[in-house]
Design a protein around this motif. Structure first.
Motif, PDB file in Angstrom:
ATOM      1  N   PHE A 174       0.847  -1.245   0.105  1.00 16.61           N
ATOM      2  CA  PHE A 174      -0.140  -0.050  -0.065  1.00 16.61           C
ATOM      3  C   PHE A 174       0.941   1.178   0.052  1.00 16.61           C
ATOM      4  O   PHE A 174       1.999   1.324   0.357  1.00 16.61           O
ATOM      5  N   SER A 175       0.298   2.233  -0.372  1.00 17.15           N
ATOM      6  CA  SER A 175       0.990   3.591  -0.421  1.00 17.15           C
ATOM      7  C   SER A 175      -0.123   4.773  -0.060  1.00 17.15           C
ATOM      8  O   SER A 175      -1.409   4.351  -0.239  1.00 17.15           O
ATOM      9  N   ALA A 176       0.167   5.814   0.078  1.00 14.00           N
ATOM     10  CA  ALA A 176      -0.727   6.986   0.520  1.00 14.00           C
ATOM     11  C   ALA A 176      -0.491   8.342  -0.358  1.00 14.00           C
ATOM     12  O   ALA A 176       0.645   8.421  -0.689  1.00 14.00           O
ATOM     13  N   ARG A 177      -1.513   8.905  -0.396  1.00  7.79           N
ATOM     14  CA  ARG A 177      -1.292  10.335  -1.157  1.00  7.79           C
ATOM     15  C   ARG A 177      -2.031  11.510  -0.513  1.00  7.79           C
ATOM     16  O   ARG A 177      -3.115  11.230  -0.138  1.00  7.79           O
ATOM     17  N   LYS A 178      -1.200  12.682  -0.058  1.00  8.60           N
ATOM     18  CA  LYS A 178      -2.163  13.743   0.547  1.00  8.60           C
ATOM     19  C   LYS A 178      -2.889  13.598   1.482  1.00  8.60           C
ATOM     20  O   LYS A 178      -3.895  14.036   1.840  1.00  8.60           O
ATOM     21  N   LEU A 179      -2.065  12.990   2.552  1.00  6.28           N
ATOM     22  CA  LEU A 179      -2.699  12.605   3.888  1.00  6.28           C
ATOM     23  C   LEU A 179      -2.678  13.972   4.704  1.00  6.28           C
ATOM     24  O   LEU A 179      -1.719  14.945   4.620  1.00  6.28           O
ATOM     25  N   ASP A 180      -3.590  13.965   5.691  1.00  8.95           N
ATOM     26  CA  ASP A 180      -3.453  15.085   6.577  1.00  8.95           C
ATOM     27  C   ASP A 180      -2.406  15.395   7.226  1.00  8.95           C
ATOM     28  O   ASP A 180      -1.745  14.470   7.932  1.00  8.95           O
ATOM     29  N   ASP A 181      -1.960  16.680   7.358  1.00 11.40           N
ATOM     30  CA  ASP A 181      -0.844  16.883   8.287  1.00 11.40           C
ATOM     31  C   ASP A 181      -1.299  16.989   9.683  1.00 11.40           C
ATOM     32  O   ASP A 181      -2.068  18.120  10.118  1.00 11.40           O
ATOM     33  N   LYS A 182      -0.846  16.157  10.510  1.00 12.64           N
ATOM     34  CA  LYS A 182      -1.212  16.445  12.016  1.00 12.64           C
ATOM     35  C   LYS A 182       0.025  17.000  12.943  1.00 12.64           C
ATOM     36  O   LYS A 182      -0.474  17.232  14.085  1.00 12.64           O
ATOM     37  N   ASP A 183       0.959  17.313  12.580  1.00 14.29           N
ATOM     38  CA  ASP A 183       2.207  17.895  13.385  1.00 14.29           C
ATOM     39  C   ASP A 183       2.204  19.360  12.977  1.00 14.29           C
ATOM     40  O   ASP A 183       2.166  19.513  11.705  1.00 14.29           O
ATOM     41  N   PHE A 184       2.680  20.057  13.920  1.00 15.74           N
ATOM     42  CA  PHE A 184       2.837  21.622  13.800  1.00 15.74           C
ATOM     43  C   PHE A 184       4.261  21.764  13.114  1.00 15.74           C
ATOM     44  O   PHE A 184       4.204  22.581  12.089  1.00 15.74           O
ATOM     45  N   PHE A 185       5.369  21.004  13.501  1.00 16.85           N
ATOM     46  CA  PHE A 185       6.580  21.596  12.997  1.00 16.85           C
ATOM     47  C   PHE A 185       7.201  20.569  11.936  1.00 16.85           C
ATOM     48  O   PHE A 185       8.331  20.764  11.647  1.00 16.85           O
ATOM     49  N   SER A 186       6.413  19.639  11.737  1.00 18.37           N
ATOM     50  CA  SER A 186       6.695  18.679  10.517  1.00 18.37           C
ATOM     51  C   SER A 186       5.698  17.989  10.064  1.00 18.37           C
ATOM     52  O   SER A 186       4.504  18.394  10.617  1.00 18.37           O
ATOM     53  N   LYS A 187       6.002  17.011   8.994  1.00 17.32           N
ATOM     54  CA  LYS A 187       4.766  16.400   8.438  1.00 17.32           C
ATOM     55  C   LYS A 187       4.389  15.125   9.278  1.00 17.32           C
ATOM     56  O   LYS A 187       5.039  14.697  10.125  1.00 17.32           O
ATOM     57  N   SER A 188       3.406  14.657   9.016  1.00 22.87           N
ATOM     58  CA  SER A 188       2.833  13.278   9.632  1.00 22.87           C
ATOM     59  C   SER A 188       3.683  12.323   9.435  1.00 22.87           C
ATOM     60  O   SER A 188       4.392  12.167   8.479  1.00 22.87           O
ATOM     61  N   ASP A 189       3.710  11.316  10.622  1.00 22.22           N
ATOM     62  CA  ASP A 189       4.562  10.262  10.368  1.00 22.22           C
ATOM     63  C   ASP A 189       3.430   8.858  10.485  1.00 22.22           C
ATOM     64  O   ASP A 189       3.179   8.270  11.030  1.00 22.22           O
ATOM     65  N   PRO A 190       2.913   8.856   9.065  1.00 22.19           N
ATOM     66  CA  PRO A 190       1.989   7.735   8.948  1.00 22.19           C
ATOM     67  C   PRO A 190       2.188   6.189   9.028  1.00 22.19           C
ATOM     68  O   PRO A 190       3.191   5.857   8.457  1.00 22.19           O
ATOM     69  N   PHE A 191       1.254   5.406   9.657  1.00 19.25           N
ATOM     70  CA  PHE A 191       1.424   4.287   9.386  1.00 19.25           C
ATOM     71  C   PHE A 191      -0.210   3.501   9.110  1.00 19.25           C
ATOM     72  O   PHE A 191      -1.113   4.222   9.455  1.00 19.25           O
ATOM     73  N   LEU A 192      -0.369   2.324   8.784  1.00 20.24           N
ATOM     74  CA  LEU A 192      -1.565   1.930   8.396  1.00 20.24           C
ATOM     75  C   LEU A 192      -2.021   0.459   9.234  1.00 20.24           C
ATOM     76  O   LEU A 192      -0.906  -0.431   9.335  1.00 20.24           O
ATOM     77  N   GLU A 193      -2.797   0.410   9.724  1.00 22.93           N
ATOM     78  CA  GLU A 193      -3.562  -0.905  10.249  1.00 22.93           C
ATOM     79  C   GLU A 193      -4.644  -1.516   9.564  1.00 22.93           C
ATOM     80  O   GLU A 193      -5.602  -0.761   9.203  1.00 22.93           O
ATOM     81  N   ILE A 194      -4.693  -2.719   9.495  1.00 22.84           N
ATOM     82  CA  ILE A 194      -5.900  -3.529   8.747  1.00 22.84           C
ATOM     83  C   ILE A 194      -6.207  -4.580   9.961  1.00 22.84           C
ATOM     84  O   ILE A 194      -5.691  -5.316  10.380  1.00 22.84           O
ATOM     85  N   PHE A 195      -7.696  -4.333  10.013  1.00 28.26           N
ATOM     86  CA  PHE A 195      -8.488  -5.258  10.894  1.00 28.26           C
ATOM     87  C   PHE A 195      -9.228  -6.136  10.172  1.00 28.26           C
ATOM     88  O   PHE A 195      -9.993  -5.564   9.084  1.00 28.26           O
ATOM     89  N   ARG A 196      -9.698  -7.288  10.734  1.00 24.29           N
ATOM     90  CA  ARG A 196     -10.680  -8.186  10.107  1.00 24.29           C
ATOM     91  C   ARG A 196     -11.863  -7.947  11.167  1.00 24.29           C
ATOM     92  O   ARG A 196     -11.724  -8.170  12.244  1.00 24.29           O
ATOM     93  N   VAL A 197     -12.952  -7.610  10.501  1.00 17.66           N
ATOM     94  CA  VAL A 197     -14.106  -7.689  11.207  1.00 17.66           C
ATOM     95  C   VAL A 197     -14.733  -9.001  11.340  1.00 17.66           C
ATOM     96  O   VAL A 197     -15.182  -9.797  10.338  1.00 17.66           O
ATOM     97  N   ASN A 198     -14.997  -9.556  12.643  1.00 16.83           N
ATOM     98  CA  ASN A 198     -15.421 -10.771  13.089  1.00 16.83           C
ATOM     99  C   ASN A 198     -16.899 -10.970  12.904  1.00 16.83           C
ATOM    100  O   ASN A 198     -17.542 -10.061  12.721  1.00 16.83           O
ATOM    101  N   ASP A 199     -17.385 -12.332  12.854  1.00 16.53           N
ATOM    102  CA  ASP A 199     -18.920 -12.418  12.627  1.00 16.53           C
ATOM    103  C   ASP A 199     -19.627 -11.531  13.949  1.00 16.53           C
ATOM    104  O   ASP A 199     -20.933 -11.417  13.752  1.00 16.53           O
ATOM    105  N   ASP A 200     -19.039 -11.657  15.052  1.00 16.41           N
ATOM    106  CA  ASP A 200     -19.569 -10.856  16.138  1.00 16.41           C
ATOM    107  C   ASP A 200     -19.305  -9.542  16.560  1.00 16.41           C
ATOM    108  O   ASP A 200     -19.927  -8.960  17.185  1.00 16.41           O
ATOM    109  N   GLY A 201     -18.916  -8.985  15.234  1.00 18.26           N
ATOM    110  CA  GLY A 201     -18.530  -7.590  15.195  1.00 18.26           C
ATOM    111  C   GLY A 201     -17.343  -7.123  15.841  1.00 18.26           C
ATOM    112  O   GLY A 201     -16.993  -5.718  15.590  1.00 18.26           O
ATOM    113  N   THR A 202     -16.389  -7.955  16.380  1.00 22.75           N
ATOM    114  CA  THR A 202     -15.360  -7.578  17.087  1.00 22.75           C
ATOM    115  C   THR A 202     -14.405  -7.528  15.764  1.00 22.75           C
ATOM    116  O   THR A 202     -14.626  -7.978  14.782  1.00 22.75           O
ATOM    117  N   GLU A 203     -13.038  -6.955  16.332  1.00 18.09           N
ATOM    118  CA  GLU A 203     -12.167  -6.487  15.044  1.00 18.09           C
ATOM    119  C   GLU A 203     -10.802  -7.291  15.697  1.00 18.09           C
ATOM    120  O   GLU A 203     -10.446  -7.135  16.695  1.00 18.09           O
TER     121      GLU A 203
END
Length: 556
Positions: free
Chosen positions: A158-187
């Motif tokens: 995966f890659s990303a483009r034009k993510l929101d900047d959350k830091d004041f003095f530098s750019k964001s330090d992004p990471f990605l998490e992937i969750f599986r949604v189970n039958d009971d709604g838990t992740e």
């Protein structure tokens, strides 16, 4: 009958560990002669499994009315254990019309075999034996097929483009998490990428994950993907999220896809809010992960080997540390009524592995003895002039040669490992999954060439082979536990680590009062994964069934 196998498991306890895989058995019969001359038989096949010396019914087919060549639609589902001898019995009965029970049924014949024999040949045809073990004209064919699972892997990037900047003095330090949604709604968290520092258009490293882990094999299962801005205090800032499925993800095989990364709070508060960036799937590749049975059914044979020949077997330790074989205190003592520990270990393991060898002819070797007539020490000597048939032949060759030699020493393991590695090296160069080598070492624990042995094992870890060590007697097995590598990575004297774990050590004394099946189960438990790990790592696929079925013949 649907739950009879499960109840048998619970009652008899012959399923005591997670099975390697499940196997579907399909049954057909030919040439059935009816005991009633006025009509054809109404056949039914009953499957039984042996446990503790007794036969217990597992399941039975439907009754097919008036058929001398039935092909049953009922499929037997059985758990498959490589490390056990699973004895099966197929009984054919003629069921009386209007009665599906066996009480009034006529017995038409039976066939006994092991599950290992069926899966190694994929399709097994044998005569049905009547009372008195007499063969008639009728036969039974059993076809094995591994139950399809979700063991395949997928490689994603995966890659990303034009993510929101959350830091004041530098750019964001992004990471990605992937969750599986189970039958009971838990992740359930499936994967977390690395953090890309100070970058609003990150490219994350590709990763592999099994389809079982990703979506439990359900391609329509929802996947929730979240992008965060990493903070050193652990209070990461939420950037956005999106939902997808593996069904959608795999469309990248045909066209690149991307998702809007949405922050729900911004979506509510900001009138002109569009998204918090885009996440792009750069790469999706489905990786087929073959199973142990894929290779066995594809023609791969398990070879017990100690030399350069093609069908070789077990090394016996003829070293002086074992004691005089004529003395009842010796580990090699041949008792008139019961086998010694060497023979118990050999038979327990060998009976399983011989099912996976086509001609079942084994040369028998030993080393560490003074050999007549010159009585020179030999570190690798043939116990029998010609290959012997089946494990019983190896046992007889061992018993016959023992009175003719003088036990000596030293106990050098490296030469026998190097011999096997030589054969395995030739197989490796074929780049086909046709032979996997297993070396069985029976030892009293005293090793005199530890450095050379470590070097030989490190070299062998690159080859299609495994080493099984059974410690006999009450000696100090510290060296063997080091070779096993369970407590750390085994290294050569030069510091080179093993490529993969290929050694399994088991002390016989732990199983002295247990059944032979328990010993074999412990000794062989790691072999299937070792086979799969080697061939999958090399990218070697199982040989197509059609390539070998017409030429591969099996001895009974």
């Amino acid at each position: 009958m649907s739950n009879i196998y499960e109840s048998a498991e619970a009652t008899l306890g012959f399923i005591s560990s997670p099975c390697l895989t499940k196997v579907e058995l399909r049954v057909a019969c030919r040439g059935i002669s009816d005991r009633d001359a006025l009509s054809k038989p109404d056949p039914c096949v009953v499957l039984k499994m042996q446990s503790h010396g007794q036969w217990f019914e597992v399941d039975r087919t439907e009754v097919i009315r008036s058929s001398s060549g039935p092909i049953f639609s009922k499929i037997f589902l059985v758990d498959y254990y490589f490390e056990e001898v699973q004895r099966l019995r197929f009984e054919l009965h003629d069921i009386s019309s209007g009665n599906n029970g066996l009480r009034d049924a006529d017995f038409l014949g039976a066939m006994e075999c092991t599950l290992g024999q069926i899966v190694s040949q994929r399709k097994l045809t044998k005569a049905l034996l009547k009372q008195g073990n007499t063969a008639g004209k009728s036969s039974i064919t059993v076809t094995a097929e591994e139950l399809s699972g979700n063991d395949d892997y997928v490689e994603l990037s995966f890659s990303a483009r034009k993510l929101d900047d959350k830091d004041f003095f530098s750019k964001s330090d992004p990471f990605l998490e992937i969750f599986r949604v189970n039958d009971d709604g838990t992740e359930s968290l499936v994967h977390r990428t690395e953090t890309v520092m100070n970058n609003l258009s990150p490219v994350w490293k590709s990763f592999k994950v099994s389809l079982n882990t990703l979506c439990s094999g359900n391609h329509d299962r929802e996947l929730k993907c979240t992008v965060w801005d990493w903070d050193s205090n652990g209070k990461h800032d939420f950037i956005g999220e999106f939902q997808t499925t593996f069904k959608e993800v795999r469309t990248e095989l045909f066209a690149q896809i991307q998702w809007e990364c949405i922050n729900p709070k911004y979506q509510i508060k900001k009138k002109n809010y569009r998204n918090s960036g885009m996440v792009i799937l750069n790469h999706c590749k489905i990786i087929k992960m073959y199973s142990f049975l894929d290779y066995i059914m594809g023609g791969c044979q398990i070879q017990f080997t100690v030399g350069s020949g093609s069908y070789l077997f077990n090394p016996f330790y003829f070293t002086a540390s074992n004691g005089d074989p004529r003395n009842s205190c010796s580990l090699h003592y041949i008792h008139p009524y019961q086998p010694n520990e060497y023979l118990k270990a050999l038979v327990a393991v060998g009976e399983i592995c011989q099912d996976y060898d086509s001609d079942k002819m084994f040369p028998a070797f030993g080393f560490g003895a003074l050999i007549p007539p010159d009585f020179k020490v030999e570190h690798l000597e043939c116990v029998h002039a010609r290959p012997v048939r089946r494990i019983q032949g190896v046992v007889e060759a061992y018993q016959n040669c023992l009175p003719k030699i003088q036990l000596y020493g030293p106990t050098n393991i490296a030469p026998i490992i190097q011999k096997v590695a030589s054969s395995a090296s030739e197989e490796m160069h074929t780049k086909e999954a046709m032979e996997y080598f297993i070396l069985l070492i029976l030892t009293d624990g005293v090793i005199t060439d530890m450095a050379d042995t470590r070097e030989a094992i490190v070299h062998a870890s690159h080859l299609p082979m495994s080493v099984i060590i059974v410690g006999v007697g009450n000696a100090d097995f510290t060296d063997m536990q080091i070779l096993d590598g369970d407590d750390g990575i085994l290294r050569s004297p030069k510091g080179e680590p093993v490529l993969r774990d290929i050694v399994q050590f088991v002390p016989f004394k732990d199983f002295k009062h247990a059944s032979p099946a328990a010993l074999a189960k412990s000794v062989l438990a790691e072999v299937p994964n070792q086979v799969v790990d080697y061939y999958n790592a090399k990218g070697i696929k199982p040989k197509c069934t059609l390539d070998y079925e017409s030429t591969r013949t099996f001895s009974p």
